[in-house]
Design a protein around this motif. Structure first.
Motif, mmCIF file in Angstrom:
data_model
loop_
_atom_site.group_PDB
_atom_site.id
_atom_site.type_symbol
_atom_site.label_atom_id
_atom_site.label_comp_id
_atom_site.label_asym_id
_atom_site.label_seq_id
_atom_site.Cartn_x
_atom_site.Cartn_y
_atom_site.Cartn_z
ATOM 1 N N GLY A 269 0.793 -1.223 0.000
ATOM 2 C CA GLY A 269 0.000 0.000 0.000
ATOM 3 C C GLY A 269 0.821 1.266 0.000
ATOM 4 N N TRP A 270 1.904 1.317 0.772
ATOM 5 C CA TRP A 270 2.686 2.550 0.836
ATOM 6 C C TRP A 270 3.390 2.876 -0.474
ATOM 7 N N PRO A 271 4.008 1.908 -1.169
ATOM 8 C CA PRO A 271 4.533 2.235 -2.500
ATOM 9 C C PRO A 271 3.457 2.694 -3.476
ATOM 10 N N ILE A 272 2.268 2.092 -3.413
ATOM 11 C CA ILE A 272 1.188 2.509 -4.307
ATOM 12 C C ILE A 272 0.782 3.943 -4.027
ATOM 13 N N ARG A 273 0.579 4.291 -2.750
ATOM 14 C CA ARG A 273 0.173 5.663 -2.407
ATOM 15 C C ARG A 273 1.225 6.672 -2.836
ATOM 16 N N THR A 274 2.499 6.316 -2.636
ATOM 17 C CA THR A 274 3.570 7.246 -2.991
ATOM 18 C C THR A 274 3.661 7.418 -4.500
ATOM 19 N N PHE A 275 3.525 6.331 -5.236
ATOM 20 C CA PHE A 275 3.522 6.402 -6.695
ATOM 21 C C PHE A 275 2.402 7.315 -7.180
ATOM 22 N N GLU A 276 1.208 7.178 -6.580
ATOM 23 C CA GLU A 276 0.071 7.995 -6.991
ATOM 24 C C GLU A 276 0.319 9.476 -6.732
ATOM 25 N N ALA A 277 1.072 9.789 -5.678
ATOM 26 C CA ALA A 277 1.378 11.189 -5.361
ATOM 27 C C ALA A 277 2.427 11.775 -6.302
ATOM 28 N N ALA A 278 3.182 10.919 -6.983
ATOM 29 C CA ALA A 278 4.306 11.380 -7.792
ATOM 30 C C ALA A 278 3.992 11.481 -9.278
ATOM 31 N N VAL A 279 2.801 11.029 -9.698
ATOM 32 C CA VAL A 279 2.453 11.073 -11.123
ATOM 33 C C VAL A 279 1.207 11.932 -11.314
ATOM 34 N N PRO A 280 0.950 12.409 -12.534
ATOM 35 C CA PRO A 280 -0.256 13.222 -12.781
ATOM 36 C C PRO A 280 -1.522 12.431 -12.474
ATOM 37 N N GLU A 282 -4.354 12.395 -13.839
ATOM 38 C CA GLU A 282 -5.071 11.855 -14.993
ATOM 39 C C GLU A 282 -4.533 10.489 -15.442
ATOM 40 N N LYS A 283 -3.323 10.145 -15.013
ATOM 41 C CA LYS A 283 -2.776 8.831 -15.337
ATOM 42 C C LYS A 283 -3.386 7.722 -14.482
ATOM 43 N N LEU A 284 -4.017 8.108 -13.395
ATOM 44 C CA LEU A 284 -4.575 7.117 -12.473
ATOM 45 C C LEU A 284 -6.002 6.797 -12.906
ATOM 46 N N THR A 285 -6.112 5.891 -13.859
ATOM 47 C CA THR A 285 -7.393 5.534 -14.446
ATOM 48 C C THR A 285 -8.240 4.742 -13.460
ATOM 49 N N LEU A 286 -9.503 4.550 -13.797
ATOM 50 C CA LEU A 286 -10.394 3.733 -12.972
ATOM 51 C C LEU A 286 -9.841 2.323 -12.844
ATOM 52 N N ALA A 287 -9.274 1.797 -13.933
ATOM 53 C CA ALA A 287 -8.702 0.441 -13.886
ATOM 54 C C ALA A 287 -7.563 0.373 -12.863
ATOM 55 N N TRP A 288 -6.731 1.420 -12.835
ATOM 56 C CA TRP A 288 -5.644 1.435 -11.851
ATOM 57 C C TRP A 288 -6.189 1.492 -10.429
ATOM 58 N N ARG A 289 -7.153 2.376 -10.212
ATOM 59 C CA ARG A 289 -7.702 2.531 -8.863
ATOM 60 C C ARG A 289 -8.365 1.245 -8.384
ATOM 61 N N LEU A 290 -9.045 0.542 -9.288
ATOM 62 C CA LEU A 290 -9.652 -0.743 -8.915
ATOM 63 C C LEU A 290 -8.579 -1.778 -8.604
ATOM 64 N N PHE A 291 -7.505 -1.783 -9.399
ATOM 65 C CA PHE A 291 -6.392 -2.702 -9.133
ATOM 66 C C PHE A 291 -5.797 -2.436 -7.757
ATOM 67 N N ALA A 292 -5.529 -1.162 -7.458
ATOM 68 C CA ALA A 292 -4.915 -0.821 -6.175
ATOM 69 C C ALA A 292 -5.826 -1.195 -5.016
ATOM 70 N N TYR A 293 -7.113 -0.911 -5.152
ATOM 71 C CA TYR A 293 -8.057 -1.214 -4.077
ATOM 72 C C TYR A 293 -8.194 -2.717 -3.867
ATOM 73 N N LYS A 294 -8.319 -3.474 -4.963
ATOM 74 C CA LYS A 294 -8.477 -4.927 -4.833
ATOM 75 C C LYS A 294 -7.210 -5.576 -4.285
ATOM 76 N N ALA A 295 -6.056 -5.045 -4.668
ATOM 77 C CA ALA A 295 -4.797 -5.576 -4.120
ATOM 78 C C ALA A 295 -4.749 -5.359 -2.614
ATOM 79 N N TRP A 296 -5.157 -4.163 -2.178
ATOM 80 C CA TRP A 296 -5.182 -3.882 -0.736
ATOM 81 C C TRP A 296 -6.162 -4.800 -0.020
ATOM 82 N N LEU A 297 -7.337 -5.024 -0.618
ATOM 83 C CA LEU A 297 -8.329 -5.907 -0.006
ATOM 84 C C LEU A 297 -7.795 -7.324 0.154
ATOM 85 N N ARG A 298 -7.174 -7.838 -0.900
ATOM 86 C CA ARG A 298 -6.677 -9.215 -0.846
ATOM 87 C C ARG A 298 -5.570 -9.358 0.191
ATOM 88 N N LEU A 299 -4.665 -8.412 0.209
ATOM 89 C CA LEU A 299 -3.558 -8.500 1.164
ATOM 90 C C LEU A 299 -4.048 -8.266 2.594
#
Length: 331
Positions: A269-280, A282-299
């Motif tokens: 989770g912490w690398p994901i949050r930091t990556f999201e803070a470092a990129v524009p 608009e690059k964080l598409t719905l598909a990315w946000r769903l991937f990040a959320y589902k990864a957090w849920l599974r872990l």
């Protein structure tokens, strides 16, 4: 009506200050409370977006689950509750939507956060009032609430024992407190290192011509760096679960219990949050946000169902704590 018989005028809370001067910021490095006000007033308008906070089933379920994990379901719904250091109201408002709380009050040292929390409550149609409040001097009478909650707040408070004493003061006899989302000593250490490494890697790789479209504008990166520096001032404590339990008991609480969560989830989770803070954004598409959320849920499920049974609780990133005020109101 004579002056002595006049109805007392309630104190007026200070206005938000989202654009602190350079002089104020310099002063904040020697004053943690001022730093908290300036930092969180500045963040208030974008805080929900930054931390992917919502007021739908995703965060309603999270709030209900972490609350129940440490406090169980006895006593629900609580007639009255106050959130200490509410920020934008994430924990209280979602617990209200989950049916855990009937009526709520938000408090925060940051006027900007209280303003946003009340706006969120109005939008959701929830019965909530709010005050700008110092956690070491809560502006409510003794025995005001059945429940006090907080999420990621204790580590911002200079005098945590004083805050626990104030929480117990404003609770009714037999009332409960629940604090979640506090960093452990070991968890904070590895989370910060992962975040720093991810920030360095992302901001350097996006200098490459092929990845330049993934680089945030330099002025935004500079602003984020300054914010991160001030964040180091507002984050005052990390906690050992056993020591935190001892602090609550010394303040007068009974039935104190701390549990921890997020190990595998924090490592990702912490690398994901930091990556999201470092990129524009608009690059964080719905598909990315769903991937990040589902990864957090599974872990998180791996943490909850497996790792919590085999690893020492001190290794997990978050500590949650609950306790009650003695039924006779004593200490």
């Amino acid at each position: 009506m004579t002056e002595s018989a006049a109805t007392p005028v309630p104190p007026v809370d200070p206005a938000p200050n989202p654009h602190a001067t350079a002089e104020q910021v310099r002063a904040a490095y020697a004053d943690p409370k001022l730093a908290n006000v300036l930092y969180h007033d500045w963040e208030a308008g974008t805080y929900d977006e930054k931390w992917s906070i919502s007021y739908d089933e995703r965060c309603i379920s999270y709030a209900r689950d972490v609350f129940t994990a440490v406090a169980g379901t006895e006593g629900q719904p609580y007639p009255t509750a106050m959130e200490l250091g509410s920020g934008t109201g994430f924990f209280l408002l979602n617990l209200m939507q989950a049916g855990v709380i009937e009526r709520g009050s938000v408090t925060d040292l940051s006027p900007g956060m209280v303003e946003v929390a009340l706006r969120n409550a109005r939008r959701l149609g929830l019965d909530v009032d709010g005050r700008v409040a110092d956690a070491e001097r809560i502006p409510y009478p003794d025995g005001s609430f059945d429940l006090v909650v907080g999420h990621a707040v204790l580590h911002h408070i200079p005098d945590v024992p004083a805050a626990f004493r104030e929480v117990l003061r404003v609770l009714k006899p037999g009332g409960r407190f629940v604090f979640c989302g506090e960093p452990t000593k070991i968890g904070d250490r590895y989370a910060r290192r992962l975040g720093q490494a991810t920030w360095w890697l992302t901001t350097n790789l996006t200098r490459l011509p092929a990845l330049r479209s993934w680089r945030r504008p330099q002025e935004e990166l500079d602003e984020s760096s300054r914010a991160a520096a001030l964040e180091a001032v507002v984050d005052l404590h990390t906690f050992d679960p056993t020591d935190l339990e001892r602090t609550a008991r010394r303040a007068g609480a009974r039935d104190v219990r701390a549990v921890t969560e997020e190990f595998a989830a924090a490592l990702v989770g912490w690398p994901i949050r930091t990556f999201e803070a470092a990129v524009p954004s608009e690059k964080l598409t719905l598909a990315w946000r769903l991937f990040a959320y589902k990864a957090w849920l599974r872990l998180s499920a791996v943490d909850r169902k497996l790792l919590v049974r085999v690893l020492p609780r001190e290794l997990f990133y978050n500590v949650m704590i609950t306790g009650v005020k003695p039924a006779n109101g004593g200490r």
